[in-house]
Design an enzyme around this catalytic site. Sequence first.
Site, PDB file in Angstrom:
ATOM      1  N   HIS A  54      27.727 -23.653 125.666  1.00  0.00           N
ATOM      2  CA  HIS A  54      27.401 -24.371 126.893  1.00  0.00           C
ATOM      3  C   HIS A  54      26.937 -23.277 127.843  1.00  0.00           C
ATOM      4  O   HIS A  54      27.449 -22.149 127.785  1.00  0.00           O
ATOM      5  CB  HIS A  54      28.638 -25.010 127.536  1.00  0.00           C
ATOM      6  CG  HIS A  54      29.332 -26.035 126.710  1.00  0.00           C
ATOM      7  ND1 HIS A  54      30.221 -25.703 125.700  1.00  0.00           N
ATOM      8  CD2 HIS A  54      29.287 -27.377 126.749  1.00  0.00           C
ATOM      9  CE1 HIS A  54      30.698 -26.820 125.166  1.00  0.00           C
ATOM     10  NE2 HIS A  54      30.144 -27.844 125.766  1.00  0.00           N
ATOM     11  N   ASP A  57      29.772 -21.347 129.136  1.00  0.00           N
ATOM     12  CA  ASP A  57      30.577 -20.529 128.203  1.00  0.00           C
ATOM     13  C   ASP A  57      30.031 -19.101 128.254  1.00  0.00           C
ATOM     14  O   ASP A  57      30.760 -18.134 128.091  1.00  0.00           O
ATOM     15  CB  ASP A  57      30.414 -21.006 126.750  1.00  0.00           C
ATOM     16  CG  ASP A  57      30.929 -22.421 126.531  1.00  0.00           C
ATOM     17  OD1 ASP A  57      31.891 -22.822 127.214  1.00  0.00           O
ATOM     18  OD2 ASP A  57      30.356 -23.110 125.685  1.00  0.00           O
ATOM     19  N   MET A  88      22.001 -23.751 118.575  1.00  0.00           N
ATOM     20  CA  MET A  88      22.203 -24.905 119.450  1.00  0.00           C
ATOM     21  C   MET A  88      22.719 -24.454 120.794  1.00  0.00           C
ATOM     22  O   MET A  88      23.532 -23.532 120.895  1.00  0.00           O
ATOM     23  CB  MET A  88      23.194 -25.876 118.790  1.00  0.00           C
ATOM     24  CG  MET A  88      23.496 -27.140 119.575  1.00  0.00           C
ATOM     25  SD  MET A  88      24.886 -26.959 120.735  1.00  0.00           S
ATOM     26  CE  MET A  88      26.246 -27.499 119.700  1.00  0.00           C
ATOM     27  N   GLU A 181      25.772 -36.843 121.674  1.00  0.00           N
ATOM     28  CA  GLU A 181      27.109 -36.887 121.083  1.00  0.00           C
ATOM     29  C   GLU A 181      27.982 -37.909 121.787  1.00  0.00           C
ATOM     30  O   GLU A 181      28.194 -37.821 123.001  1.00  0.00           O
ATOM     31  CB  GLU A 181      27.759 -35.512 121.182  1.00  0.00           C
ATOM     32  CG  GLU A 181      29.172 -35.486 120.645  1.00  0.00           C
ATOM     33  CD  GLU A 181      29.768 -34.110 120.642  1.00  0.00           C
ATOM     34  OE1 GLU A 181      29.015 -33.125 120.816  1.00  0.00           O
ATOM     35  OE2 GLU A 181      30.991 -34.004 120.504  1.00  0.00           O
ATOM     36  N   LYS A 183      31.486 -40.240 122.447  1.00  0.00           N
ATOM     37  CA  LYS A 183      32.950 -40.160 122.459  1.00  0.00           C
ATOM     38  C   LYS A 183      33.449 -41.370 123.244  1.00  0.00           C
ATOM     39  O   LYS A 183      32.866 -41.714 124.256  1.00  0.00           O
ATOM     40  CB  LYS A 183      33.410 -38.852 123.108  1.00  0.00           C
ATOM     41  CG  LYS A 183      34.915 -38.611 122.998  1.00  0.00           C
ATOM     42  CD  LYS A 183      35.310 -37.251 123.587  1.00  0.00           C
ATOM     43  CE  LYS A 183      36.797 -36.993 123.448  1.00  0.00           C
ATOM     44  NZ  LYS A 183      37.177 -35.686 124.061  1.00  0.00           N
ATOM     45  N   GLU A 217      30.482 -36.716 116.021  1.00  0.00           N
ATOM     46  CA  GLU A 217      31.662 -35.866 115.817  1.00  0.00           C
ATOM     47  C   GLU A 217      32.765 -36.692 115.148  1.00  0.00           C
ATOM     48  O   GLU A 217      33.090 -37.787 115.619  1.00  0.00           O
ATOM     49  CB  GLU A 217      32.179 -35.287 117.123  1.00  0.00           C
ATOM     50  CG  GLU A 217      33.475 -34.490 116.917  1.00  0.00           C
ATOM     51  CD  GLU A 217      33.948 -33.720 118.115  1.00  0.00           C
ATOM     52  OE1 GLU A 217      33.119 -33.084 118.805  1.00  0.00           O
ATOM     53  OE2 GLU A 217      35.167 -33.771 118.394  1.00  0.00           O
ATOM     54  N   HIS A 220      35.689 -37.946 117.262  1.00  0.00           N
ATOM     55  CA  HIS A 220      35.334 -38.952 118.266  1.00  0.00           C
ATOM     56  C   HIS A 220      35.204 -40.351 117.671  1.00  0.00           C
ATOM     57  O   HIS A 220      35.713 -41.320 118.230  1.00  0.00           O
ATOM     58  CB  HIS A 220      34.041 -38.556 118.984  1.00  0.00           C
ATOM     59  CG  HIS A 220      34.161 -37.265 119.726  1.00  0.00           C
ATOM     60  ND1 HIS A 220      33.099 -36.694 120.389  1.00  0.00           N
ATOM     61  CD2 HIS A 220      35.212 -36.428 119.892  1.00  0.00           C
ATOM     62  CE1 HIS A 220      33.516 -35.569 120.948  1.00  0.00           C
ATOM     63  NE2 HIS A 220      34.784 -35.376 120.656  1.00  0.00           N
ATOM     64  N   ASP A 245      29.069 -32.510 114.390  1.00  0.00           N
ATOM     65  CA  ASP A 245      30.270 -31.787 114.826  1.00  0.00           C
ATOM     66  C   ASP A 245      31.401 -32.118 113.873  1.00  0.00           C
ATOM     67  O   ASP A 245      31.896 -33.252 113.853  1.00  0.00           O
ATOM     68  CB  ASP A 245      30.665 -32.211 116.253  1.00  0.00           C
ATOM     69  CG  ASP A 245      29.952 -31.403 117.320  1.00  0.00           C
ATOM     70  OD1 ASP A 245      30.237 -31.592 118.517  1.00  0.00           O
ATOM     71  OD2 ASP A 245      29.104 -30.570 116.946  1.00  0.00           O
ATOM     72  N   ASP A 255      41.794 -36.524 121.682  1.00  0.00           N
ATOM     73  CA  ASP A 255      40.857 -35.699 120.904  1.00  0.00           C
ATOM     74  C   ASP A 255      41.551 -34.426 120.417  1.00  0.00           C
ATOM     75  O   ASP A 255      41.835 -33.531 121.188  1.00  0.00           O
ATOM     76  CB  ASP A 255      39.683 -35.312 121.822  1.00  0.00           C
ATOM     77  CG  ASP A 255      38.538 -34.713 121.036  1.00  0.00           C
ATOM     78  OD1 ASP A 255      37.585 -34.253 121.682  1.00  0.00           O
ATOM     79  OD2 ASP A 255      38.587 -34.709 119.785  1.00  0.00           O
ATOM     80  N   ASP A 257      40.551 -32.340 117.800  1.00  0.00           N
ATOM     81  CA  ASP A 257      39.662 -31.238 117.396  1.00  0.00           C
ATOM     82  C   ASP A 257      40.340 -30.299 116.394  1.00  0.00           C
ATOM     83  O   ASP A 257      40.220 -29.077 116.491  1.00  0.00           O
ATOM     84  CB  ASP A 257      39.197 -30.430 118.620  1.00  0.00           C
ATOM     85  CG  ASP A 257      38.212 -31.223 119.480  1.00  0.00           C
ATOM     86  OD1 ASP A 257      38.085 -30.889 120.680  1.00  0.00           O
ATOM     87  OD2 ASP A 257      37.601 -32.172 118.973  1.00  0.00           O
ATOM     88  N   ASP A 287      33.199 -28.163 115.581  1.00  0.00           N
ATOM     89  CA  ASP A 287      33.588 -28.289 116.987  1.00  0.00           C
ATOM     90  C   ASP A 287      35.091 -28.540 117.027  1.00  0.00           C
ATOM     91  O   ASP A 287      35.554 -29.665 117.223  1.00  0.00           O
ATOM     92  CB  ASP A 287      32.826 -29.436 117.652  1.00  0.00           C
ATOM     93  CG  ASP A 287      33.049 -29.399 119.147  1.00  0.00           C
ATOM     94  OD1 ASP A 287      32.689 -30.375 119.834  1.00  0.00           O
ATOM     95  OD2 ASP A 287      33.597 -28.400 119.644  1.00  0.00           O
TER      96      ASP A 287
END
Length: 386
Positions: A54, A57, A88, A181, A183, A217, A220, A245, A255, A257, A287
Amino acid sequence: PFAPKPADKFTFGLWTVGNPGADPFGGPTREKLEPAKIVELLGDVPGVHGVNFHDNDLIPIDATDAEANQIKKDFRKALKRTGLKVPMATTDLFRDPVFKDGAFTSNDAEIRAYAVQKVMRAMELGAEFGAKTYVFWGGREGAESDATKDPVVAIKRMREAIDFLCQYSIDRKFGYRFAFEAKPNEPRGHIYNAVTGSYLAFIQTLKHPEMCGVNPEMAHEHMAGLNFVHQVAAALEAGKLFHIDLNDQEFGRFDQDYRFGSISYKHSFFLVKLLVDYKYDGLKHFDSHAFRQSNYDDVKAFARGSMRTYKILEHKVKQFNKDKDIQKLLRQINRKSKAAEQLVSKYSKSNANALLEREFDRKKLAERPLPYEELDQRVFDLMMGV
Ligand code: DIG
Ligand code: MN
Ligand code: MN
Ligand code: MN
């Protein structure tokens, strides 16, 4: 065996292996690593193809230009040293308080415009590092109370932003493909475009649908109680699986992950089977993040394990596709009928009349054996290695 290689296109986000282990009920348990350090960490894990980010990030939202340039320089050096790509990029449209009521769908036109500007700058940053896939996860595009926002207006605002950004990408010749994406909730009480299918419909209403696809994902779709493999199959069949993802999740939870393949072996097996059978050659992004208890050595084990699990499941898929008993059963359960197939494969008046005339022995058809218990247990044997 099961060693991953860059050609497998396994990727991790800076925010995944760099996740410091905080959760809503406790602070970080790992030190926060600089982006270049996270790249070095991934460089220690054989077979990784790339690292995603991102905008924030990589470059903190309040960084000065000097700080930003230094971070980019260090990051670029680490990429060179490790050989990792940046396939990406995406935008953090969810952390900063300004997005507390959405970004593209915010009730404030100024914030909607600021969100689009932030994505334009983040697209530029991604392009600087060679990213060709741009992910949109609308983490804050939603509502807790539907008194606050008209859901129809929200869709129109989303479309306006995406149409604008598609045109911007075209004008700047970034060569991006956009991947949406879904969710169902979290962090918002309800998130718009809750599942992958919603985006498959939304894409068809855009000005540039050809450059837009989805990034399903696993966690999700499972949060929404759906069969992830069927959602991905719909994307694949529509030629819209632009990214994926991979992770894992207990049904009906927040979530989680989790590491790919760590909860539901069977759904993970059939996901890999779908991607192998349909020769998906896109990016495979984990992810997900290590348990809060893990130190960074164990985070590397998390990264190694994510890819190794995928390679093991690939091996299992090959066994499934070669297994004599399974293939015999699959042939048995699929009944061909030239006449019936011809009738319905292409509409014509004569086919319609012939179909109306055709005699079907409903009782006999209902009695055909379908040894699905036999078949499903072969999968179990395969998964358990017996
Ligand atoms: C969460 O699943 C989202 C964000 O981490 C990011 O925007 C996207 C990229 O894969 N996934
Ligand atoms: Mn509570
Ligand atoms: Mn997630
Ligand atoms: Mn994701």
